[in-house]
Structures are given as structure tokens and as C-alpha cells.
Design a protein around this motif. Structure first.
Motif, PDB file in Angstrom:
ATOM      1  N   GLY A  74       0.775  -1.237   0.000  1.00 36.47           N
ATOM      2  CA  GLY A  74       0.000   0.000   0.000  1.00 36.47           C
ATOM      3  C   GLY A  74       0.802   1.279   0.000  1.00 36.47           C
ATOM      4  O   GLY A  74       0.223   2.366  -0.051  1.00 36.47           O
ATOM      5  N   ILE A 102       2.972  13.462  -0.168  1.00 37.04           N
ATOM      6  CA  ILE A 102       3.680  12.194  -0.410  1.00 37.04           C
ATOM      7  C   ILE A 102       3.860  11.956  -1.903  1.00 37.04           C
ATOM      8  O   ILE A 102       4.223  10.862  -2.325  1.00 37.04           O
ATOM      9  CB  ILE A 102       2.937  10.999   0.246  1.00 37.04           C
ATOM     10  N   GLY A 103       3.617  13.002  -2.717  1.00 41.61           N
ATOM     11  CA  GLY A 103       3.792  12.860  -4.155  1.00 41.61           C
ATOM     12  C   GLY A 103       2.693  13.618  -4.878  1.00 41.61           C
ATOM     13  O   GLY A 103       1.941  14.394  -4.267  1.00 41.61           O
ATOM     14  N   LEU A 115      -0.203   7.989  -8.777  1.00 41.48           N
ATOM     15  CA  LEU A 115       0.545   8.813  -7.817  1.00 41.48           C
ATOM     16  C   LEU A 115       2.028   8.577  -8.045  1.00 41.48           C
ATOM     17  O   LEU A 115       2.466   7.416  -8.127  1.00 41.48           O
ATOM     18  CB  LEU A 115       0.145   8.388  -6.393  1.00 41.48           C
ATOM     19  N   ARG A 116       2.813   9.664  -8.192  1.00 35.93           N
ATOM     20  CA  ARG A 116       4.264   9.451  -8.326  1.00 35.93           C
ATOM     21  C   ARG A 116       5.036  10.347  -7.354  1.00 35.93           C
ATOM     22  O   ARG A 116       4.561  11.415  -6.952  1.00 35.93           O
ATOM     23  CB  ARG A 116       4.702   9.656  -9.773  1.00 35.93           C
ATOM     24  N   SER A 117       6.217   9.893  -6.997  1.00 37.81           N
ATOM     25  CA  SER A 117       7.088  10.590  -6.052  1.00 37.81           C
ATOM     26  C   SER A 117       7.626  11.882  -6.647  1.00 37.81           C
ATOM     27  O   SER A 117       7.863  11.971  -7.850  1.00 37.81           O
ATOM     28  CB  SER A 117       8.263   9.676  -5.689  1.00 37.81           C
ATOM     29  N   SER A 149       3.039   4.008  -1.783  1.00 42.52           N
ATOM     30  CA  SER A 149       3.139   4.388  -3.192  1.00 42.52           C
ATOM     31  C   SER A 149       4.435   5.107  -3.524  1.00 42.52           C
ATOM     32  O   SER A 149       4.912   5.028  -4.650  1.00 42.52           O
ATOM     33  CB  SER A 149       1.958   5.279  -3.580  1.00 42.52           C
ATOM     34  N   THR A 150       4.989   5.878  -2.577  1.00 41.29           N
ATOM     35  CA  THR A 150       6.174   6.694  -2.876  1.00 41.29           C
ATOM     36  C   THR A 150       7.146   6.667  -1.689  1.00 41.29           C
ATOM     37  O   THR A 150       6.764   6.317  -0.562  1.00 41.29           O
ATOM     38  CB  THR A 150       5.791   8.174  -3.127  1.00 41.29           C
ATOM     39  N   ILE A 151       8.397   7.071  -1.964  1.00 45.93           N
ATOM     40  CA  ILE A 151       9.383   7.135  -0.886  1.00 45.93           C
ATOM     41  C   ILE A 151       8.973   8.159   0.183  1.00 45.93           C
ATOM     42  O   ILE A 151       9.193   7.941   1.368  1.00 45.93           O
ATOM     43  CB  ILE A 151      10.808   7.436  -1.445  1.00 45.93           C
ATOM     44  N   GLU A 152       8.327   9.266  -0.243  1.00 48.90           N
ATOM     45  CA  GLU A 152       7.887  10.249   0.761  1.00 48.90           C
ATOM     46  C   GLU A 152       6.889   9.630   1.740  1.00 48.90           C
ATOM     47  O   GLU A 152       6.918   9.891   2.942  1.00 48.90           O
ATOM     48  CB  GLU A 152       7.208  11.463   0.114  1.00 48.90           C
ATOM     49  N   GLU A 153       5.982   8.819   1.185  1.00 47.09           N
ATOM     50  CA  GLU A 153       4.973   8.191   2.031  1.00 47.09           C
ATOM     51  C   GLU A 153       5.632   7.206   2.997  1.00 47.09           C
ATOM     52  O   GLU A 153       5.328   7.181   4.199  1.00 47.09           O
ATOM     53  CB  GLU A 153       3.945   7.460   1.165  1.00 47.09           C
ATOM     54  N   VAL A 208      -5.873   4.988  -4.603  1.00 50.54           N
ATOM     55  CA  VAL A 208      -4.749   5.877  -4.920  1.00 50.54           C
ATOM     56  C   VAL A 208      -3.469   5.084  -4.686  1.00 50.54           C
ATOM     57  O   VAL A 208      -3.187   4.651  -3.565  1.00 50.54           O
ATOM     58  CB  VAL A 208      -4.767   7.140  -4.026  1.00 50.54           C
ATOM     59  N   HIS A 209      -2.704   4.869  -5.753  1.00 48.82           N
ATOM     60  CA  HIS A 209      -1.490   4.056  -5.607  1.00 48.82           C
ATOM     61  C   HIS A 209      -0.538   4.375  -6.763  1.00 48.82           C
ATOM     62  O   HIS A 209      -0.672   5.413  -7.409  1.00 48.82           O
ATOM     63  CB  HIS A 209      -1.884   2.572  -5.542  1.00 48.82           C
ATOM     64  N   VAL A 210       0.395   3.477  -7.025  1.00 50.03           N
ATOM     65  CA  VAL A 210       1.471   3.760  -7.993  1.00 50.03           C
ATOM     66  C   VAL A 210       0.954   4.012  -9.416  1.00 50.03           C
ATOM     67  O   VAL A 210       1.693   4.546 -10.241  1.00 50.03           O
ATOM     68  CB  VAL A 210       2.515   2.615  -8.010  1.00 50.03           C
TER      69      VAL A 210
END
Lengths: 399, 103
Positions: free
Chosen positions: A232, B67-68, B85-87, A234-238, B80-82
């Protein structure tokens, strides 16, 4: 709430009394493993460095590990031709008052003779350590580290903040607590810097994360594994925001690099990303590299928060596994010390689980053992890195 | 705030909700503030749903922090996922079977 520990000549106390068998090149690894085998379950642990070329970081790590308060005696196992400075390492260990011996396989006459001689030496030291009296140890003498691995979307909601609550309790009691993986603090640098006890330290904290971001960008990956996304994230920030919660809410007293021992109680960030140009690949190729670095900083125990479900432990210091995900806990409860997934199900609060982790930590100094210890986990890994010493702003004097 | 026991709002500034127990495709969802939706697919524990409609290019906020960024328009209640959503820092590495749909 006192514990029992073994007093070392530098004044630090250990909650374990381990004999470390350390190979100084991969060519000596098998002999070291065979030497430790008969007493593996009785506190004889294998550590080592596989490379044949010398490396200052690896030397410093080995010095920190071999003189760790949980270590009572050290057998160094050398092939004979490797470049590791075994004389320097032996001197440091001897100066610490610990029994030490260097066994050189080429001089001893090969595998069989080295194993026999090593086992005899280890058995004698083990008997001496078993007879060594313990002394009273207080919570403010503890150093505790924390990592997270196999993270998922539950880690940052349950396990990491619960570990953070335990850190708050420990810091309040005077202990030193170390959190890490600057590559997993990307995106949190400004919030984190605002908790530094001096503005100069805040800048250093921000710089350490900027260095990590540059390092990982150069290598093309964040500190992010495929399983993190499956869980779950999605990104390094998360992932970072979740990982950051491990630090709790105490002020940040300093920045350490691998092998730096906290000078006093408080909360510290461990910078694990190499200095200078990107040279040796990923800063931490797996969770155990980070655990070894926390232990080299003197950590008596390490909290490991996992959502997907890690099973690892470590040589030298116990690893407390905190499971963030209730579904994972149901599948892997045998490997887990703490079920923080209860928080998600409304069956416990963060404060309750934080207190449980704190009590369990103190219990490790009163005869308690972790699941990974019971299961025989003694993972260890050490690879090449390069670091500059910490600068003057990293450990501000306390007013 | 959402009253749906299967969803958590971690911070009032967030535009995503976290799933605290698995959702099945077709489940009715209370997104809070009178908004409702239906799960468009099975969603595993600890994944995220849009709390409201999110436009491509908007920051995704969780724990009250970015978070992106959204790479597509995301309807309220959607996963909402990859895939959307991107970094803002480094790309996220996933195995092929997890791309887009991680259920």
C-alpha cells in the motif's frame, strides 16, 4: 526497574555476554562458522568482513562491534594474506580489557587444525564469561536503536509510532535512542530539523537527508522495495513519513555516523549514507546492514518494525520485532515480539503498545529473550563504505 | 472525519483515507463530510482511497504532508497508488504484477 548487566572496562554495561568469532575475510568465514557451531545456541556469535581490500569504515565497524558492551571475548579468524588490519583490531580489543586471540589459518595448519584450536579457545572463554558476576544496570545506561523493514501501509500507523512512544519513554528515563536510514527520511527533513536542539544541528540533519536523496537518485532507486508497494505504500515520501514516526517526539540531540557511540542520553539520528562520491553501491543493501550499524554505535537492543513480516535477528544484540500489520501477525506470530496491529483493530492504543515495548526492553536486561534469539537468528552483514568523521555541529554540548 | 469504521483519516488536511480492513469491489463507502462512493475494486489493508475528487497535478496529502503528485484525475473513493501517484523525489520500483492494480 533495574536490570542486570556485565560491566566492561570503559564503564559501559552489556545485557548479553557474547563470545564473538570474527572472520576478517570471506576466505575465513567457513572456519569461523564451524568454530562457533557447537556453542551457537549458547551465545557464541559469528560476525566478520568479507572483503580482501582494507576499508576504514569496516575497520571502525569491527572495532565498535568487538568492543560492544554485549561482547565479553573475541576470537579473530584470519586466513593470513588478507589486507584487514588484524593487528590494529586486536590491539583495540586488548586495550578494552577483553580476552582476544587471533587465529591465522595459514599458520595454524589449515581448516581442521584451526577449527579445533578455535573451538578449544572459545569453550574456555565461554566458561569464564559464564562465571562472570553481573552488576545492577539502570535504564539510563541503555542504548536502543530502531529500524523498520518489510514496511507496508500499516507500519507508519501502528508499529512505527508505537516504537516512537517507547523511545519517548526511554529518552525520558535517560537512555540513548538512535533512529536511522536518512534515505527513508526523504521528504521529512524540514519537520525533523525543527526538532534539533540547536539550529546548526538542524542544518546538519537537513544536509544528511539531502545527501541521501542525491545518493539514491544517482543509483536510480529509492530505499523502496517492491513489497512496500504491494503493502500500500506508493512513494518514498509516504514510506518516509511512516518511518519518521519511529523517532517519537523527543528533541533530537545529535547526529551520529556508524561506530559513533552517543555521548549521553537523548535521541540521535544515525547517518548511514556514505560521504563523498557514490562509490560502493547502495548504502544499505538490506535491513541487517542497518542493524549492524546501530549495534556498532553501542545499541544493546534494536527495535525492528515490520508490516510485511521480517524474520531476522542479529549477532551481538537482541532484535525486538514489532509487527504493524494484524494480518501479518496472524500468519507469523511465532516470529513477533509485539503485536502493534492490535492498534489498527481498536484493541490497544499507541500508548499501551509503546509501554509494552518499553517494558519488554527492560525485561531483556532481566533474563528476557526475543523471539529471534529463541529461533537462533544471528544475521550479520558488513560491506564497503566511506565516511568523513562527524563535524562540530553534530553533537552540541548540553547547556 | 469519516464515520466509516473501515477507513481512517490520519490528518484533517489529507485528501486520502487509509483502509483499515480489506474492502470488496462494490462495497458502499462513507468518505466523510456527506460524501459517499462505491469501492471500484478489492482494496487491501493499509492502501489509500481518494477522500474527494483529486485533479491530475495535485499533491497527495497523507499524515498532513505531501507524499507525491497525482498523475491522473482521481474520482472520490478510488484507489490511490502507484498507477495514479508518483514521487517528487525518486521513482517507485514495483514488480510487473503489482503495476497499477495491487489488489
Amino acid at each position: 526497574m533495574t536490570m542486570q548487566g556485565w560491566l566492561r572496562s570503559d564503564g559501559r554495561k552489556g545485557i548479553r555476554n557474547v563470545v564473538a568469532v570474527a572472520y576478517l575475510v570471506e576466505c575465513a568465514h567457513h572456519v569461523a562458522r564451524e568454530i562457533a557451531l557447537p556453542l551457537r545456541e549458547e551465545g557464541v556469535h559469528v560476525i566478520g568482513f568479507p572483503g580482501c581490500y582494507p576499508n576504514d569504515y569496516a575497520q571502525r565497524m569491527m572495532e565498535g562491534l568487538c568492543t560492544h558492551p554485549n561482547v565479553g571475548a573475541v576470537l579473530l579468524v584470519s586466513l593470513g594474506c588478507e589486507s584487514f588490519n588484524k593487528y590494529g583490531l586486536e590491539r583495540v580489543i586488548r586495550a578494552s580489557g577483553r580476552p582476544v586471540k587471533t587465529l591465522t589459518i595459514q599458520a595454524t595448519g589449515g581448516t581442521r587444525a584451526s577449527i579445533a584450536e578455535g573451538r578449544a579457545w572459545v569453550a574456555e572463554r565461554k566458561a569464564e564469561l559464564d562465571a562472570m558476576p553481573t552488576v545492577e544496570m539502570r535504564v539510563d545506561e541503555l542504548v536502543v536503536g530502531t529500524v523498520c523493514g518489510g514496511s507496508d501501509g500499516t507500519s507508519g500507523i501502528t508499529g512505527n509510532p508505537a516504537a516512537g512512544r517507547a523511545f519517548d519513554l526511554l529518552v525520558k528515563a535517560g537512555a540513548a535512542c538512535i533512529f536511522e536510514e536518512t534515505g527513508e527520511l526523504i521528504g521529512c527533513e524540514h519537520i525533523m530539523a525543527s526538532r534539533a536542539i540547536t539550529p546548526a544541528l538542524g542544518l546538519v540533519l537537513e544536509e544528511s537527508v539531502a545527501k541521501a536523496a542525491k545518493y539514491y537518485a544517482t543509483l536510480g532507486y529509492g530505499s523502496f522495495a517492491a513489497g512496500n508497494a504491494d503493502g500500500g505504500l506508493s512513494t518514498i515520501e509516504e514510506k518516509s513519513m511512516g518511518a519518521y514516526a519511529k523517532s517519537g517526539a523527543s528533541p533530537i540531540s545529535g547526529l551520529l555516523k556508524p561506530g559513533d557511540v552517543p555521548p549521553r542520553g537523548g535521541l540521535y539520528l544515525l547517518d548511514v549514507v556514505p560521504d563523498g562520491e557514490v562509490r560502493f553501491g547502495f548504502p544499505n543493501i538490506n535491513d541487517n546492514a542497518e542493524i549492524a550499524e546501530l549495534i556498532a554505535c553501542g545499541a544493546h537492543a534494536v527495535y525492528f518494525v515490520t508490516g510485511r513480516g521480517s524474520v531476522v535477528g542479529s549477532a551481538i544484540s537482541p532484535v525486538v520485532k514489532i509487527c504493524a500489520n494484524p494480518e501479518t501477525h496472524r500468519r507469523m506470530s511465532d516470529d513477533m515480539d509485539v503485536n502493534a496491529g492490535r492498534i489498527l483493530e481498536g484493541a490497544a492504543t499507541l500508548d499501551e503498545v509503546g509501554r509494552e515495548i518499553f517494558d519488554l526492553t527492560v525485561g531483556l536486561g532481566r533474563g528476557g529473550r526475543t523471539r529471534s534469539e529463541e529461533l537462533g537468528h544471528q544475521e550479520f552483514i558488513l560491506t564497503y563504505k566511506s565516511f568523513e568523521p562527524i563535524g562540530p555541529s553534530c553533537l552540541p554540548a548540553v547547556a | 472525519m469519516t464515520d466509516d469504521p473501515r477507513l481512517i483519516l490520519l490528518d484533517p488536511r489529507d485528501n486520502v483515507l487509509v483502509v483499515r480492513s480489506r474492502l470488496r469491489a462494490g462495497d458502499a463507502l462513507d468518505l466523510g463530510g456527506g460524501a459517499s462512493s462505491v469501492a471500484d475494486k478489492d482494496v487491501p489493508l493499509a492502501h489509500k482511497l481518494a477522500r474527494r475528487a483529486i485533479a491530475a497535478g495535485e499533491k497527495i496529502l497523507k499524515y498532513g504532508a505531501p507524499i507525491g503528485v497525482a498523475t491522473a484525475d482521481i474520482p472520490a473513493g478510488a484507489h490511490v497508488h502507484v498507477h495514479n501517484l508518483r514521487s517528487d523525489y525518486t521513482p517507485t520500483y514495483t514488480l510487473d504484477s503489482e503495476k497499477g492494480d495491487a489488489a
